[in-house]
Design a protein around this motif. Structure first.
Motif, PDB file in Angstrom:
ATOM      1  N   ASP A 161       0.851  -1.187   0.000  1.00  0.00           N
ATOM      2  CA  ASP A 161       0.000   0.000   0.000  1.00  0.00           C
ATOM      3  C   ASP A 161       0.890   1.242   0.000  1.00  0.00           C
ATOM      4  O   ASP A 161       2.093   1.163   0.273  1.00  0.00           O
ATOM      5  N   ALA A 162       0.319   2.370  -0.339  1.00  0.00           N
ATOM      6  CA  ALA A 162       0.934   3.677  -0.095  1.00  0.00           C
ATOM      7  C   ALA A 162       2.390   3.743  -0.563  1.00  0.00           C
ATOM      8  O   ALA A 162       2.678   3.581  -1.750  1.00  0.00           O
ATOM      9  N   ASP A 163       3.317   4.006   0.379  1.00  0.00           N
ATOM     10  CA  ASP A 163       4.730   4.219   0.022  1.00  0.00           C
ATOM     11  C   ASP A 163       5.370   2.999  -0.636  1.00  0.00           C
ATOM     12  O   ASP A 163       6.316   3.140  -1.412  1.00  0.00           O
ATOM     13  N   ALA A 164       4.858   1.807  -0.334  1.00  0.00           N
ATOM     14  CA  ALA A 164       5.408   0.600  -0.977  1.00  0.00           C
ATOM     15  C   ALA A 164       5.112   0.623  -2.473  1.00  0.00           C
ATOM     16  O   ALA A 164       5.939   0.178  -3.279  1.00  0.00           O
ATOM     17  N   LEU A 165       3.952   1.141  -2.859  1.00  0.00           N
ATOM     18  CA  LEU A 165       3.600   1.244  -4.276  1.00  0.00           C
ATOM     19  C   LEU A 165       4.357   2.385  -4.939  1.00  0.00           C
ATOM     20  O   LEU A 165       4.917   2.236  -6.026  1.00  0.00           O
ATOM     21  N   THR A 166       4.391   3.532  -4.275  1.00  0.00           N
ATOM     22  CA  THR A 166       5.068   4.701  -4.836  1.00  0.00           C
ATOM     23  C   THR A 166       6.553   4.425  -5.054  1.00  0.00           C
ATOM     24  O   THR A 166       7.158   4.919  -6.018  1.00  0.00           O
ATOM     25  N   SER A 167       7.143   3.597  -4.204  1.00  0.00           N
ATOM     26  CA  SER A 167       8.574   3.298  -4.319  1.00  0.00           C
ATOM     27  C   SER A 167       8.914   2.538  -5.587  1.00  0.00           C
ATOM     28  O   SER A 167      10.081   2.506  -6.000  1.00  0.00           O
ATOM     29  N   PHE A 168       7.910   1.908  -6.204  1.00  0.00           N
ATOM     30  CA  PHE A 168       8.147   1.178  -7.454  1.00  0.00           C
ATOM     31  C   PHE A 168       7.516   1.886  -8.653  1.00  0.00           C
ATOM     32  O   PHE A 168       7.413   1.298  -9.731  1.00  0.00           O
ATOM     33  N   GLY A 169       7.148   3.144  -8.472  1.00  0.00           N
ATOM     34  CA  GLY A 169       6.494   3.890  -9.548  1.00  0.00           C
ATOM     35  C   GLY A 169       7.339   4.017 -10.802  1.00  0.00           C
ATOM     36  O   GLY A 169       6.816   4.085 -11.911  1.00  0.00           O
ATOM     37  N   ASP A 170       8.672   4.020 -10.639  1.00  0.00           N
ATOM     38  CA  ASP A 170       9.562   4.153 -11.796  1.00  0.00           C
ATOM     39  C   ASP A 170      10.139   2.813 -12.254  1.00  0.00           C
ATOM     40  O   ASP A 170      10.932   2.771 -13.194  1.00  0.00           O
ATOM     41  N   ASP A 171       9.774   1.741 -11.576  1.00  0.00           N
ATOM     42  CA  ASP A 171      10.319   0.435 -11.951  1.00  0.00           C
ATOM     43  C   ASP A 171       9.336  -0.672 -11.586  1.00  0.00           C
ATOM     44  O   ASP A 171       9.620  -1.543 -10.767  1.00  0.00           O
ATOM     45  N   VAL A 172       8.169  -0.632 -12.211  1.00  0.00           N
ATOM     46  CA  VAL A 172       7.151  -1.637 -11.922  1.00  0.00           C
ATOM     47  C   VAL A 172       7.617  -3.027 -12.351  1.00  0.00           C
ATOM     48  O   VAL A 172       7.220  -4.042 -11.766  1.00  0.00           O
ATOM     49  N   ALA A 173       8.507  -3.102 -13.357  1.00  0.00           N
ATOM     50  CA  ALA A 173       8.997  -4.403 -13.835  1.00  0.00           C
ATOM     51  C   ALA A 173       9.706  -5.163 -12.714  1.00  0.00           C
ATOM     52  O   ALA A 173       9.595  -6.397 -12.620  1.00  0.00           O
ATOM     53  N   GLU A 174      10.444  -4.455 -11.876  1.00  0.00           N
ATOM     54  CA  GLU A 174      11.128  -5.106 -10.755  1.00  0.00           C
ATOM     55  C   GLU A 174      10.116  -5.710  -9.790  1.00  0.00           C
ATOM     56  O   GLU A 174      10.275  -6.846  -9.316  1.00  0.00           O
ATOM     57  N   LEU A 175       9.058  -4.963  -9.493  1.00  0.00           N
ATOM     58  CA  LEU A 175       8.019  -5.453  -8.595  1.00  0.00           C
ATOM     59  C   LEU A 175       7.320  -6.675  -9.186  1.00  0.00           C
ATOM     60  O   LEU A 175       7.113  -7.677  -8.496  1.00  0.00           O
ATOM     61  N   VAL A 176       6.976  -6.606 -10.463  1.00  0.00           N
ATOM     62  CA  VAL A 176       6.298  -7.718 -11.138  1.00  0.00           C
ATOM     63  C   VAL A 176       7.167  -8.978 -11.124  1.00  0.00           C
ATOM     64  O   VAL A 176       6.671 -10.094 -10.902  1.00  0.00           O
ATOM     65  N   ALA A 177       8.456  -8.802 -11.332  1.00  0.00           N
ATOM     66  CA  ALA A 177       9.375  -9.950 -11.337  1.00  0.00           C
ATOM     67  C   ALA A 177       9.406 -10.627  -9.969  1.00  0.00           C
ATOM     68  O   ALA A 177       9.446 -11.863  -9.879  1.00  0.00           O
ATOM     69  N   MET A 178       9.368  -9.845  -8.913  1.00  0.00           N
ATOM     70  CA  MET A 178       9.385 -10.422  -7.567  1.00  0.00           C
ATOM     71  C   MET A 178       8.069 -11.133  -7.266  1.00  0.00           C
ATOM     72  O   MET A 178       8.054 -12.202  -6.642  1.00  0.00           O
TER      73      MET A 178
END
Length: 221
Positions: free
Chosen positions: A56-73
């Motif tokens: 939520d919140a800051d955890a989402l914003t922290s990946f705003g410029d690199d959603v691919a990294e989040l998706v890979a995890m």
């Protein structure tokens, strides 16, 4: 005595050790956590664990410029529950390609595309909250009163989702149920709501729900 037992967890190493205990089977990251590399490292630790994760919140914003990294995890989690809970601004940053696609207008369609592309259950907050699963299932909750637009209410929602996940409810069902309960709790409390009132209003919502379910069961098929 404290009604809620609290243990501080400082930094990614302590979080990893904390989540190594399988009894700690659900985690929420983001609210008030700060934006940046430290939050990304904590998200990585949570997603590498066996715990169900609500971002939520800051955890989402922290990946705003690199959603691919989040998706890979998320893809490496092998079916473990992951729920993303963006409001409109967070959705625009995290799912920029979907948001800017002029062929996609409906919030329902946007949420479904986000869930499919991320591999997570996506709860897209707003006056009508859409929950979408990667397999295409979706629910819409329209029971939220205007009073829910208060600071911290979204943090409570994230906690409610995690509470249901901790009890073994699957991600889509947990997010959908929590969204409905969140709105019902706000309606039950009435005017003057602040975020801290929402948990206190839940028991009355549960009592009414269980009474209704009991009546339906008594009627039989």
């Amino acid at each position: 005595s404290l009604a809620v037992m609290v243990r501080p967890v400082d930094g990614v190493a302590e979080l990893t050790a904390f989540l190594a205990d399988k009894r700690r089977n659900a985690v929420v990251l983001g609210p008030g956590g700060g934006v940046g590399p430290a939050m990304r490292e904590q998200v990585a630790a949570a997603l590498a664990s066996g715990a169900a994760a609500v971002l939520d919140a800051d955890a989402l914003t922290s990946f705003g410029d690199d959603v691919a990294e989040l998706v890979a995890m998320i893809a490496k989690r092998a079916g473990r529950a992951t729920v993303l809970t963006p409001h409109e601004g967070e959705f625009m940053r995290l799912f920029k390609v979907i948001h800017e696609d002029t062929n996609v207008h409906a919030k329902l369609e946007k949420a479904r595309l986000a869930a499919r592309s991320s591999g997570a259950t996506v709860l897209f907050k707003g006056a009508d909250t859409v929950v979408a699963a990667p397999d295409g299932r979706a629910s819409i909750a329209e029971n939220a009163p205007a009073s829910l637009a208060t600071a911290g209410a979204g943090d409570v929602l994230a906690g409610m989702i995690a509470g249901l996940l901790a009890q073994g409810m699957p991600a889509f069902e947990a997010a959908s149920a929590a969204s409905w309960l969140h709105g019902e709790a706000a309606k039950a409390f009435g005017p003057g709501l602040i975020a801290e009132d929402l948990p206190e209003a839940l028991p009355a919502v549960y009592r009414a729900l269980f009474a209704e379910l009991g009546q339906e069961a008594a009627k039989g098929p």
